[in-house]
Design an enzyme around this catalytic site. Structure first.
Site, mmCIF file in Angstrom:
data_model
loop_
_atom_site.group_PDB
_atom_site.id
_atom_site.type_symbol
_atom_site.label_atom_id
_atom_site.label_comp_id
_atom_site.label_asym_id
_atom_site.label_seq_id
_atom_site.Cartn_x
_atom_site.Cartn_y
_atom_site.Cartn_z
ATOM 1 N N GLU A 72 -46.296 -24.307 6.780
ATOM 2 C CA GLU A 72 -45.900 -25.256 7.839
ATOM 3 C C GLU A 72 -44.473 -25.772 7.660
ATOM 4 O O GLU A 72 -44.266 -26.970 7.446
ATOM 5 C CB GLU A 72 -46.820 -26.481 7.789
ATOM 6 N N GLY A 127 -40.953 -27.287 8.548
ATOM 7 C CA GLY A 127 -40.360 -28.073 9.630
ATOM 8 C C GLY A 127 -38.856 -28.067 9.454
ATOM 9 O O GLY A 127 -38.111 -27.339 10.123
ATOM 10 N N ARG A 128 -38.392 -28.852 8.485
ATOM 11 C CA ARG A 128 -36.965 -29.002 8.211
ATOM 12 C C ARG A 128 -36.267 -27.649 8.001
ATOM 13 O O ARG A 128 -35.140 -27.452 8.448
ATOM 14 C CB ARG A 128 -36.838 -29.846 6.929
ATOM 15 N N CYS A 162 -26.086 -53.984 13.464
ATOM 16 C CA CYS A 162 -25.842 -55.249 12.801
ATOM 17 C C CYS A 162 -26.702 -55.292 11.541
ATOM 18 O O CYS A 162 -27.741 -55.978 11.494
ATOM 19 C CB CYS A 162 -26.201 -56.373 13.768
ATOM 20 N N GLU A 163 -26.315 -54.508 10.563
ATOM 21 C CA GLU A 163 -27.167 -54.233 9.407
ATOM 22 C C GLU A 163 -26.262 -53.687 8.296
ATOM 23 O O GLU A 163 -25.673 -52.601 8.459
ATOM 24 C CB GLU A 163 -28.181 -53.156 9.849
ATOM 25 N N TYR A 218 -35.569 -34.529 11.604
ATOM 26 C CA TYR A 218 -35.836 -35.938 11.310
ATOM 27 C C TYR A 218 -34.666 -36.856 11.680
ATOM 28 O O TYR A 218 -34.424 -37.858 11.026
ATOM 29 C CB TYR A 218 -36.231 -36.120 9.835
#
Ligand SMILES: Cc1ncc(COP(=O)(O)O)c(C=O)c1O
Ligand SMILES: N[C@@H](CCCC[NH3+])C(=O)O
Length: 420
Positions: free
Chosen positions: A279, A281-282, A350-351, A379
């Site tokens: 499986e 994905g990436r 704002c972080e 992702y």
């Protein structure tokens, strides 16, 4: 002065056409990776299958590409399943995962006749059997087991360790109780077992350790219940290149030892070879994508650092702030210029933690330059949010050097569409 060319397209021209921030995805790259899986895995062994882990990147168009290229899809929520349905993905080629599926999601999977459901726990098994009775169906399942192996990747993307929210734990014979229950459930057809050890792995030893554990479960199930395992799904997790120090390994680097190990262990214990499923994905989509940003500002704090403010960040790529993930980037309109300075790429949220890249070597840059962050295919779009009410970027797919929009840029009204 030349511009950065990605998938045969001039990225600065793409920005002129579609604006920033912009996800750009190469269909050719995705097709090449799936072709490699077909050539070096599917066509090389009997009775094997690959499904794309769609959580990495899923749009209707992506589902159509995966279907056209002939592999299956794994979904992990009603929303991912709905996307696959809307893309006319064949339902028998879908595997439905999830550690905490809702009643409605299970019902949706049953009504739409999803090929396999990977059951995570006994509550789910019970619900599924009751629902299957209601709809007069027999459901193919695999049990997700927790192999309890140690994994060489970021803690948040480990999944197969003993203390994991995923799967049936192997301690105290829980799995055998679960197998017996599945065998005795009127509307359940237990096909076999699944594990997924973790993500972004560059070594294959963890899969091999988990296989030993999985085959031991197969062996005990045969001894205790005369249960013949028909399928063993060994998950994904195959790593890609983000930073220059890393490299994506060929699929065979993982699948050859996996198959050798399964064939030899099954033969040692006189077990029939089950169907083997992977499986990724990436590995299929990660390096297929880049993100293009406009540089809004360049701010030097003397003798400390230079912050380069871009028009995106954490909402379109949460991975650096979540996992301390590292990315490489280039100045798309200055690829020929020598890197002379070290800067920090700051997102617009704002972080304080919204930093995309802490140390990036760049040529002399100024506001209006274009930044291309590499390997953002997996992702990023799928984990994007509207934090600070920032609209999600558009997604452009490229095939043979021709660009087409597959997801439109969100507007402010799109963000407010469900608000009263
Ligand atoms: C069950 C399962 N399969 C496959 C994957 C795909 O992982 P990756 O994108 O690392 O290949 C994941 C995510 O880690 C997963 O949870
Ligand atoms: N979202 C994670 C990986 C989770 C994979 C699914 N279990 C990442 O970006 O690396």
């Amino acid at each position: 002065m030349s511009n950065y060319i990605f998938a045969q397209c001039d990225t600065v021209e793409l920005v002129k056409k579609y604006d920033t921030p912009l996800y750009v995805v190469s269909e050719d790259y995705i097709v090449d990776r799936i072709a490699e899986i077909k050539e070096d895995f599917i066509e090389k062994y009997d009775n094997v299958w690959a499904v794309y882990a769609s959580k990495a990147f899923l749009t209707k168009e992506m589902a159509r590409i995966v279907n056209r290229e002939g592999i299956g899809i794994d979904v992990v929520s009603g929303g991912e399943l709905y996307t696959a349905i809307k893309a006319d993905f064949p339902m028998d080629k879908i595997i439905f995962h999830g550690n905490s599926k809702t009643y409605e999601e299970l019902e949706m999977a049953i009504i739409n006749e999803v090929g396999r459901i990977v059951v995570d726990n006994l509550d789910e098994l019970h619900q599924l059997n009751e629902l299957a009775k209601k709809y007069d169906k027999v459901i193919n399942i695999l049990y997700r087991i927790t192999p309890g192996v140690s994994i060489d990747t970021h803690k948040y993307i480990q999944t197969g360790q003993v203390d994991s929210k995923f799967g049936v734990p192997l301690g105290e014979d829980r799995i055998y109780e679960a197998i017996e229950k599945a065998i005795n459930s009127s509307n359940i057809n237990l096909l076999g077992f699944h594990f997924h050890v973790g993500s972004q792995l560059h070594k294959n030893n963890t899969h091999l350790e988990a296989i030993e554990i999985g085959i031991n479960v197969m062996r005990e199930a045969k001894e205790k219940f005369d249960f013949e395992t028909k399928e063993l799904n060994v998950g994904g997790g195959f790593g890609i290149k983000y930073a220059d120090s890393e490299n994506r390994k060929p699929i065979a680097f993982f699948t050859e030892p996996i198959m050798e190990k399964i064939i030899s262990t099954c033969s040692k214990f006189k077990l029939n070879m089950p169907k083997i499923i992977i499986e990724p994905g990436r590995w299929i989509v990660g390096e297929a994508g880049i993100t293009l940003y406009n540089i809004n500002s360049v701010k030097e704090i003397p003798n400390i650092r230079t912050y380069v403010g871009i028009d995106g960040g954490m909402p379109d790529n949460p991975r650096p702030s979540l996992y301390n993930a590292k990315y490489e980037a280039i100045i798309a309109n200055k690829v020929d210029e020598k890197p002379t300075e070290l800067v920090t790429i700051a997102g617009k949220c704002c972080e304080t933690g919204d930093i995309l890249i802490w140390d990036l070597k760049v040529p002399k840059i100024q506001s209006g330059d274009i930044l291309a962050v590499l390997s953002t295919g997996a992702y990023n779009y799928s984990m994007a949010s509207n934090y600070n009410k920032i609209p999600k970027p558009a997604v452009v797919m490229i095939k043979d050097g021709v660009d087409r929009i597959i997801v439109k840029r969100e507007t402010y009204d799109d963000i407010l569409r469900n608000e009263v």
